[in-house]
Design an enzyme around this catalytic site. Structure first.
Site, PDB file in Angstrom:
ATOM      1  N   HIS A 127      25.024 -46.122 -21.181  1.00  0.00           N
ATOM      2  CA  HIS A 127      23.639 -46.214 -20.452  1.00  0.00           C
ATOM      3  C   HIS A 127      22.397 -46.635 -21.308  1.00  0.00           C
ATOM      4  O   HIS A 127      21.866 -45.799 -22.191  1.00  0.00           O
ATOM      5  CB  HIS A 127      23.441 -44.439 -20.406  1.00  0.00           C
ATOM      6  CG  HIS A 127      24.235 -43.883 -19.444  1.00  0.00           C
ATOM      7  ND1 HIS A 127      25.648 -43.461 -19.422  1.00  0.00           N
ATOM      8  CD2 HIS A 127      24.165 -43.359 -18.061  1.00  0.00           C
ATOM      9  CE1 HIS A 127      26.018 -42.847 -18.618  1.00  0.00           C
ATOM     10  NE2 HIS A 127      25.106 -42.731 -17.576  1.00  0.00           N
ATOM     11  N   TRP A 138      17.465 -44.850 -16.773  1.00  0.00           N
ATOM     12  CA  TRP A 138      17.181 -44.130 -15.513  1.00  0.00           C
ATOM     13  C   TRP A 138      15.682 -44.636 -15.230  1.00  0.00           C
ATOM     14  O   TRP A 138      15.178 -44.362 -14.393  1.00  0.00           O
ATOM     15  CB  TRP A 138      17.333 -42.666 -15.607  1.00  0.00           C
ATOM     16  CG  TRP A 138      18.659 -42.275 -15.556  1.00  0.00           C
ATOM     17  CD1 TRP A 138      19.468 -41.989 -14.546  1.00  0.00           C
ATOM     18  CD2 TRP A 138      19.397 -41.908 -16.725  1.00  0.00           C
ATOM     19  NE1 TRP A 138      20.617 -41.539 -14.849  1.00  0.00           N
ATOM     20  CE2 TRP A 138      20.734 -41.496 -16.370  1.00  0.00           C
ATOM     21  CE3 TRP A 138      18.954 -41.968 -18.095  1.00  0.00           C
ATOM     22  CZ2 TRP A 138      21.336 -41.041 -17.195  1.00  0.00           C
ATOM     23  CZ3 TRP A 138      20.113 -41.508 -18.992  1.00  0.00           C
ATOM     24  CH2 TRP A 138      21.325 -41.086 -18.612  1.00  0.00           C
ATOM     25  N   GLU A 189      27.737 -47.775 -11.606  1.00  0.00           N
ATOM     26  CA  GLU A 189      27.036 -47.272 -10.490  1.00  0.00           C
ATOM     27  C   GLU A 189      26.032 -48.333 -10.067  1.00  0.00           C
ATOM     28  O   GLU A 189      25.080 -48.146  -9.757  1.00  0.00           O
ATOM     29  CB  GLU A 189      26.661 -45.941 -10.601  1.00  0.00           C
ATOM     30  CG  GLU A 189      27.481 -44.749 -11.112  1.00  0.00           C
ATOM     31  CD  GLU A 189      26.872 -43.441 -11.488  1.00  0.00           C
ATOM     32  OE1 GLU A 189      25.615 -43.317 -11.379  1.00  0.00           O
ATOM     33  OE2 GLU A 189      27.593 -42.664 -11.754  1.00  0.00           O
ATOM     34  N   TRP A 194      19.024 -46.097  -9.249  1.00  0.00           N
ATOM     35  CA  TRP A 194      18.520 -45.146 -10.358  1.00  0.00           C
ATOM     36  C   TRP A 194      18.606 -45.719 -11.589  1.00  0.00           C
ATOM     37  O   TRP A 194      17.931 -45.602 -12.685  1.00  0.00           O
ATOM     38  CB  TRP A 194      19.582 -43.500 -10.439  1.00  0.00           C
ATOM     39  CG  TRP A 194      20.941 -43.821 -10.104  1.00  0.00           C
ATOM     40  CD1 TRP A 194      21.943 -44.010 -11.293  1.00  0.00           C
ATOM     41  CD2 TRP A 194      21.697 -43.898  -8.934  1.00  0.00           C
ATOM     42  NE1 TRP A 194      23.154 -44.069 -10.600  1.00  0.00           N
ATOM     43  CE2 TRP A 194      23.075 -43.914  -9.247  1.00  0.00           C
ATOM     44  CE3 TRP A 194      21.449 -43.936  -7.628  1.00  0.00           C
ATOM     45  CZ2 TRP A 194      24.144 -44.119  -8.646  1.00  0.00           C
ATOM     46  CZ3 TRP A 194      22.198 -43.777  -6.769  1.00  0.00           C
ATOM     47  CH2 TRP A 194      23.433 -43.776  -7.032  1.00  0.00           C
ATOM     48  N   TYR A 260      30.610 -37.627  -6.970  1.00  0.00           N
ATOM     49  CA  TYR A 260      30.280 -36.101  -6.986  1.00  0.00           C
ATOM     50  C   TYR A 260      30.196 -35.578  -5.680  1.00  0.00           C
ATOM     51  O   TYR A 260      29.723 -35.965  -4.964  1.00  0.00           O
ATOM     52  CB  TYR A 260      29.153 -36.036  -7.933  1.00  0.00           C
ATOM     53  CG  TYR A 260      29.235 -36.659  -9.234  1.00  0.00           C
ATOM     54  CD1 TYR A 260      29.463 -35.686 -10.251  1.00  0.00           C
ATOM     55  CD2 TYR A 260      29.233 -37.902  -9.542  1.00  0.00           C
ATOM     56  CE1 TYR A 260      29.657 -36.185 -11.744  1.00  0.00           C
ATOM     57  CE2 TYR A 260      29.477 -38.372 -11.014  1.00  0.00           C
ATOM     58  CZ  TYR A 260      29.776 -37.554 -12.095  1.00  0.00           C
ATOM     59  OH  TYR A 260      29.907 -37.929 -13.208  1.00  0.00           O
ATOM     60  N   GLU A 297      34.367 -41.952 -12.392  1.00  0.00           N
ATOM     61  CA  GLU A 297      33.726 -40.769 -12.685  1.00  0.00           C
ATOM     62  C   GLU A 297      33.906 -39.649 -11.595  1.00  0.00           C
ATOM     63  O   GLU A 297      33.795 -40.364 -10.095  1.00  0.00           O
ATOM     64  CB  GLU A 297      32.308 -40.938 -12.949  1.00  0.00           C
ATOM     65  CG  GLU A 297      31.879 -41.120 -14.219  1.00  0.00           C
ATOM     66  CD  GLU A 297      30.224 -41.243 -14.272  1.00  0.00           C
ATOM     67  OE1 GLU A 297      29.655 -40.503 -13.817  1.00  0.00           O
ATOM     68  OE2 GLU A 297      29.912 -42.213 -15.158  1.00  0.00           O
ATOM     69  N   TRP A 328      33.587 -35.913 -15.441  1.00  0.00           N
ATOM     70  CA  TRP A 328      32.240 -36.259 -16.354  1.00  0.00           C
ATOM     71  C   TRP A 328      32.140 -34.798 -17.307  1.00  0.00           C
ATOM     72  O   TRP A 328      32.973 -34.103 -17.389  1.00  0.00           O
ATOM     73  CB  TRP A 328      31.098 -36.321 -15.627  1.00  0.00           C
ATOM     74  CG  TRP A 328      30.115 -37.042 -16.389  1.00  0.00           C
ATOM     75  CD1 TRP A 328      28.789 -36.533 -16.670  1.00  0.00           C
ATOM     76  CD2 TRP A 328      30.207 -38.535 -16.931  1.00  0.00           C
ATOM     77  NE1 TRP A 328      28.192 -37.446 -17.618  1.00  0.00           N
ATOM     78  CE2 TRP A 328      28.928 -38.537 -17.647  1.00  0.00           C
ATOM     79  CE3 TRP A 328      31.085 -39.307 -17.085  1.00  0.00           C
ATOM     80  CZ2 TRP A 328      28.792 -39.664 -18.373  1.00  0.00           C
ATOM     81  CZ3 TRP A 328      31.062 -40.432 -17.737  1.00  0.00           C
ATOM     82  CH2 TRP A 328      29.828 -40.501 -18.475  1.00  0.00           C
ATOM     83  N   ARG A 329      31.265 -34.802 -18.179  1.00  0.00           N
ATOM     84  CA  ARG A 329      31.510 -34.123 -19.372  1.00  0.00           C
ATOM     85  C   ARG A 329      30.857 -32.563 -19.225  1.00  0.00           C
ATOM     86  O   ARG A 329      30.268 -32.099 -18.240  1.00  0.00           O
ATOM     87  CB  ARG A 329      30.425 -34.733 -20.274  1.00  0.00           C
ATOM     88  CG  ARG A 329      28.845 -34.723 -19.905  1.00  0.00           C
ATOM     89  CD  ARG A 329      28.016 -35.695 -20.803  1.00  0.00           C
ATOM     90  NE  ARG A 329      26.536 -35.271 -20.810  1.00  0.00           N
ATOM     91  CZ  ARG A 329      25.877 -34.632 -21.453  1.00  0.00           C
ATOM     92  NH1 ARG A 329      26.429 -34.273 -22.592  1.00  0.00           N
ATOM     93  NH2 ARG A 329      24.811 -34.285 -21.312  1.00  0.00           N
TER      94      ARG A 329
HETATM   95  C1  BMA Z   1      24.724 -38.050 -16.865  1.00  0.00           C
HETATM   96  C2  BMA Z   1      24.367 -36.490 -17.468  1.00  0.00           C
HETATM   97  C3  BMA Z   1      23.480 -36.455 -18.473  1.00  0.00           C
HETATM   98  C4  BMA Z   1      23.997 -37.723 -19.625  1.00  0.00           C
HETATM   99  C5  BMA Z   1      24.417 -38.759 -19.056  1.00  0.00           C
HETATM  100  C6  BMA Z   1      25.089 -40.020 -19.906  1.00  0.00           C
HETATM  101  O1  BMA Z   1      25.476 -37.921 -15.957  1.00  0.00           O
HETATM  102  O2  BMA Z   1      25.610 -36.057 -17.917  1.00  0.00           O
HETATM  103  O3  BMA Z   1      23.270 -35.209 -19.111  1.00  0.00           O
HETATM  104  O4  BMA Z   1      22.860 -37.708 -20.384  1.00  0.00           O
HETATM  105  O5  BMA Z   1      25.276 -38.535 -17.979  1.00  0.00           O
HETATM  106  O6  BMA Z   1      26.241 -39.373 -20.628  1.00  0.00           O
END
Ligand code: BMA
Length: 376
Positions: A127, A138, A189, A194, A260, A297, A328-329
């Site tokens: 990113h 973004w 993406e 975005w 998602y 993702e 994802w995280r």
């Molecule tokens: C997004 C979220 C954010 C994060 C970004 C990059 O979708 O999880 O919190 O900073 O990914 O990992």
């Protein structure tokens, strides 16, 4: 159902033919390292067996914890690690010691080494900040992509950022000094509006050029040969829409999309329908273009549906053939009103269902993938 079975059989035949005829069975980088070639070839074979499960930042933190050696939310719940580990390089371009999600790059290198040593697979996203304005990924600004292409006012700056990506990739080494293969997924993406590199913020031609320039520079100028290139959109409506910004077969090894589920449990049926249709389109493109299909993702934030893994996610994937999925995280609590996590932790509502999902023959985690000897 029948159609899906036929698609599966066809995919298997295509994979077998590609193996027999050898020629086509190589990554786009003709100088790819031996381990990278093996990773590529094994990824091609995997969809016939099942799909690997991946998780972003899995070893760094989870819900309620950070940097505890050996810990992983997936492992707490299943007793096994994921097969695929996702990591993120945003802010490396600024020489920050940690990425945009506060993961220190030196720790990240360690985790990448640990995952690889266990036979797992590494994929990396980026990113990157907006190189024209210095703002975040973004925050699009007109002309950003044009500005970093050759001849643009920020081209040299962009190259200096790529130098840092190259240095990071080349610093990843296994215990015998070999480079650790990485599935690099730049400009993800790219059909959405975005990010500064996406949708209406540039022309399809500009982003294709940027993708090609980036790959060329890393590979031919910086001699980085431990990368497979993953192209990925967000959710998409048709084959034509998917390919609108595709840089070309000679630049891409892996194709995928991000998806998602919205935060309403009532949307399960809608999600299943869209997910199923999109996977079918992706698989069709993969067969046609001889690429590896994956889910780059996915997630259902907060996992409010206790049977989502088997009744929604696996139910849909069961009839498809892709190499891996990346959840994802597990950021956990982000503020008083915000939280973010996509895989269960101990005690989470979908924990038991995730164990069922883990036990399915179709899902491959660390122990399964170690047996595959992906790098040999
Ligand atoms: C997004 C979220 C954010 C994060 C970004 C990059 O979708 O999880 O919190 O900073 O990914 O990992």
């Amino acid at each position: 159902m029948l159609l899906h079975k036929q698609t599966g059989l066809f995919l298997l035949l295509v994979t077998m033919a590609a193996t027999v005829f050898g020629q086509k069975d190589l990554p786009v980088d003709k100088k790819a390292t031996t381990q990278t070639i093996h990773l590529y070839q094994n990824l091609r074979k995997l969809p016939a067996k099942g799909f690997m499960f991946g998780h972003q930042d899995d070893l760094a933190y989870g819900v309620g914890w950070k940097y505890i050696p050996g810990k992983s939310d997936i492992k707490e719940v299943t007793g096994d690690y994921p097969a695929v580990y996702g990591w993120e390089l945003g802010r490396i371009e600024l020489d920050n010691p940690a990425n945009l999600d506060s993961v220190p790059f030196d720790k990240m290198k360690q985790f990448i080494g640990d995952g690889y040593a266990r036979g797992g697979i590494i994929t990396i996203s980026w990113h990157l900040n907006n190189p024209l304005t210095g703002k975040t990924a973004w925050q699009p600004a007109p002309g950003t992509v044009a500005a970093i292409l050759p001849g643009g006012e920020k081209h040299e700056l962009y190259k200096s950022w790529l130098d840092k990506i190259a240095a990071f990739m080349l610093s990843l080494k296994g215990k015998n000094g070999e480079y650790i293969p990485v599935i690099f997924r730049p400009f993800h993406e790219l059909n959405g509006d975005w990010f500064w590199w996406g949708g209406k913020n540039c022309t399809p031609e500009e982003i294709k050029q940027l993708y090609r320039f980036t790959e060329n520079y890393l590979r031919d100028e910086k001699n980085v040969h431990n990368l497979l290139y993953a192209f990925n959109t967000d959710r998409f409506a048709s084959k034509e829409a998917y390919l609108e910004r595709y840089p070309g077969d000679e630049w891409v090894d892996i194709i995928g999309f991000d998806i998602y589920q919205g935060n309403s449990i009532r949307k399960n049926e809608t999600f299943i329908q869209e997910f199923d249709k999109t996977l079918t389109t992706l698989e069709g493109i993969a067969i046609e273009r001889n690429k590896i299909p994956v889910l780059t993702e996915f997630g259902f934030n907060g996992l409010p549906d206790s049977t989502w893994w088997t009744k929604v996610f696996l139910k849909t994937l069961e009839t498809h053939h892709i190499a891996y999925v990346l959840a994802w995280r597990n950021a956990g609590t982000k503020s008083q009103t915000q939280f973010e996590y996509y895989v269960p932790y101990k005690g989470q509502a979908s924990e038991k269902d995730f164990v069922q999902f883990y036990k399915s023959e179709k899902t491959l985690f660390q122990k399964d993938v170690a047996k595959e000897k992906i790098y040999h």
